[in-house]
Motif scaffolding. Structure first.
Motif, PDB file in Angstrom:
ATOM      1  N   GLY A 227       0.777  -1.228   0.000  1.00 21.34           N
ATOM      2  CA  GLY A 227       0.000   0.000   0.000  1.00 21.34           C
ATOM      3  C   GLY A 227       0.812   1.283   0.000  1.00 21.34           C
ATOM      4  O   GLY A 227       0.246   2.370   0.157  1.00 21.34           O
ATOM      5  N   THR A 228       2.136   1.186  -0.168  1.00 20.60           N
ATOM      6  CA  THR A 228       2.975   2.388  -0.140  1.00 20.60           C
ATOM      7  C   THR A 228       3.562   2.706  -1.507  1.00 20.60           C
ATOM      8  O   THR A 228       4.496   3.502  -1.609  1.00 20.60           O
ATOM      9  N   TYR A 229       3.004   2.076  -2.540  1.00 19.82           N
ATOM     10  CA  TYR A 229       3.545   2.327  -3.881  1.00 19.82           C
ATOM     11  C   TYR A 229       3.440   3.796  -4.260  1.00 19.82           C
ATOM     12  O   TYR A 229       4.303   4.333  -4.963  1.00 19.82           O
ATOM     13  N   TYR A 230       2.425   4.454  -3.766  1.00 16.08           N
ATOM     14  CA  TYR A 230       2.231   5.874  -4.036  1.00 16.08           C
ATOM     15  C   TYR A 230       3.418   6.690  -3.522  1.00 16.08           C
ATOM     16  O   TYR A 230       3.892   7.631  -4.176  1.00 16.08           O
ATOM     17  N   LEU A 231       3.938   6.336  -2.352  1.00 19.43           N
ATOM     18  CA  LEU A 231       5.046   7.072  -1.757  1.00 19.43           C
ATOM     19  C   LEU A 231       6.388   6.772  -2.423  1.00 19.43           C
ATOM     20  O   LEU A 231       7.325   7.561  -2.306  1.00 19.43           O
ATOM     21  N   SER A 232       6.486   5.640  -3.098  1.00 21.89           N
ATOM     22  CA  SER A 232       7.762   5.279  -3.705  1.00 21.89           C
ATOM     23  C   SER A 232       8.176   6.257  -4.795  1.00 21.89           C
ATOM     24  O   SER A 232       9.349   6.344  -5.149  1.00 21.89           O
ATOM     25  N   LEU A 233       7.214   7.011  -5.348  1.00 19.68           N
ATOM     26  CA  LEU A 233       7.543   8.053  -6.319  1.00 19.68           C
ATOM     27  C   LEU A 233       8.498   9.065  -5.691  1.00 19.68           C
ATOM     28  O   LEU A 233       9.483   9.474  -6.302  1.00 19.68           O
ATOM     29  N   TYR A 234       8.210   9.452  -4.444  1.00 20.86           N
ATOM     30  CA  TYR A 234       9.051  10.426  -3.768  1.00 20.86           C
ATOM     31  C   TYR A 234      10.351   9.787  -3.274  1.00 20.86           C
ATOM     32  O   TYR A 234      11.385  10.453  -3.193  1.00 20.86           O
ATOM     33  N   GLY A 235      10.277   8.504  -2.969  1.00 17.05           N
ATOM     34  CA  GLY A 235      11.505   7.788  -2.624  1.00 17.05           C
ATOM     35  C   GLY A 235      12.457   7.736  -3.811  1.00 17.05           C
ATOM     36  O   GLY A 235      13.676   7.808  -3.642  1.00 17.05           O
ATOM     37  N   ALA A 236      11.897   7.628  -5.022  1.00 14.23           N
ATOM     38  CA  ALA A 236      12.722   7.591  -6.224  1.00 14.23           C
ATOM     39  C   ALA A 236      13.451   8.910  -6.437  1.00 14.23           C
ATOM     40  O   ALA A 236      14.576   8.934  -6.946  1.00 14.23           O
ATOM     41  N   ILE A 237      12.823  10.016  -6.047  1.00 16.25           N
ATOM     42  CA  ILE A 237      13.495  11.317  -6.151  1.00 16.25           C
ATOM     43  C   ILE A 237      14.745  11.328  -5.290  1.00 16.25           C
ATOM     44  O   ILE A 237      15.812  11.808  -5.698  1.00 16.25           O
ATOM     45  N   LEU A 238      14.634  10.767  -4.095  1.00 13.61           N
ATOM     46  CA  LEU A 238      15.783  10.713  -3.200  1.00 13.61           C
ATOM     47  C   LEU A 238      16.879   9.815  -3.764  1.00 13.61           C
ATOM     48  O   LEU A 238      18.073  10.103  -3.622  1.00 13.61           O
TER      49      LEU A 238
END
Length: 291
Positions: A227-238
């Protein structure tokens, strides 16, 4: 239109996986900023090594390899920006191969970065804890070239294991033949011979490794949490931001890089310590190598 598989991950979100175009614009702009700063910074690091003999050390060969991998990541990141800013995904229907190539290049360069960081850690470990002869034998010019070309360090591990096994056998023989604590004295002499400068360089490179793990850990953790796939977009920025961080670390903390990078930024090329023959020729002709 069939989308390349690379478009379906959190590094290049398209309209099929993210409904918010605003989020994709935010990510695309973040990637663009990272690409610009990372391309500039890593290029300066590579140029600094090319222009100053003081920076042309075995350790900095690996630094140059890391900077090259980060530079390529930042350059290929531009294609991710194009994909993210397209309202319907990849905007070049007849050039989908560009997106696939960009994805392959970024993931490959990330792998190279991991291997290079591991080798930098090994390089510092051997330099600090072992004799200078051992260090020079393991990190000879030909072996460093092989490490850079293949980014495969199995043979290094094998060599170290074999070498240290033989060394332990010799030490046991020496203990049996010699009196006193000659081995301990030898170790102490080696420790006394390590300059504060080398310790500072080691600390600086340790920060590079720490920065890598700090940037990659959130994204990796999110992949295992449902359920955290949405947040992984911002993790990818990091994750991709890490490709632009290392030049900042070198410029602020590395004792040798700081001097050379400052001279490059200020266009004071005559202040670059131990200039290479290439730079000397330009300085002698009073020609600015970077007009």
């Amino acid at each position: 239109m069939t989308k390349p598989a690379f478009l379906n991950n959190s590094f290049t979100m398209n309209s099929e996986t993210h409904n918010s175009y605003g989020e994709r614009i935010f990510t695309g702009l973040a990637y663009l900023i990272i690409s610009i700063f990372g391309t500039t910074g890593n290029s300066l690091v590579i140029i600094a090594i090319l222009l100053s003999r003081k920076l042309q050390t075995p350790t900095n060969i690996f630094v140059a390899s890391l900077a090259t991998a980060d530079l390529l990541t930042c350059l290929f990141l531009i294609w991710n920006v194009i994909a993210l800013l397209g309202r319907d995904g990849w905007p070049l229907p007849h050039a989908e191969w560009l997106c696939a190539v960009a994805g392959f290049a970024i993931f490959t360069c990330t792998g190279v970065s991991v291997y290079t960081l591991a080798t930098i850690a090994l390089n510092r470990f051997v330099f600090i804890t072992k004799s200078l002869q051992t260090y020079q034998k393991i990190f000879s010019p030909i072996k460093i070239r092989l490490m850079i070309v293949f980014t495969c360090y199995t043979f290094v591990f094998t060599h170290i294991k074999r070498h240290f096994k033989k060394k332990r056998e010799n030490e046991l023989n020496n203990i049996a033949l010699a009196e006193g604590s000659s081995i301990d004295q030898s170790t102490q002499r080696r420790a006394d011979g390590i300059s504060q400068m080398e310790l500072n360089i080691t600390k600086n490179l340790f920060l590079v490794v720490v920065a890598f793990f700090v940037c990659f850990s959130p994204y990796c953790v999110l992949q295992f949490i449902p359920g955290t796939y949405y947040l992984s977009l911002y993790g990818a920025i990091l994750v991709v931001a890490n490709s632009a961080m290392n030049p900042v670390i070198y410029a602020r903390r590395h004792p040798h890089f700081k001097i050379v990078l400052t001279a490059l930024i200020k266009c004071q090329y005559d202040k670059i310590p131990e200039p290479t023959d290439f730079l000397k020729r330009f300085l002698a002709r009073r020609v600015d190598p970077f007009p």
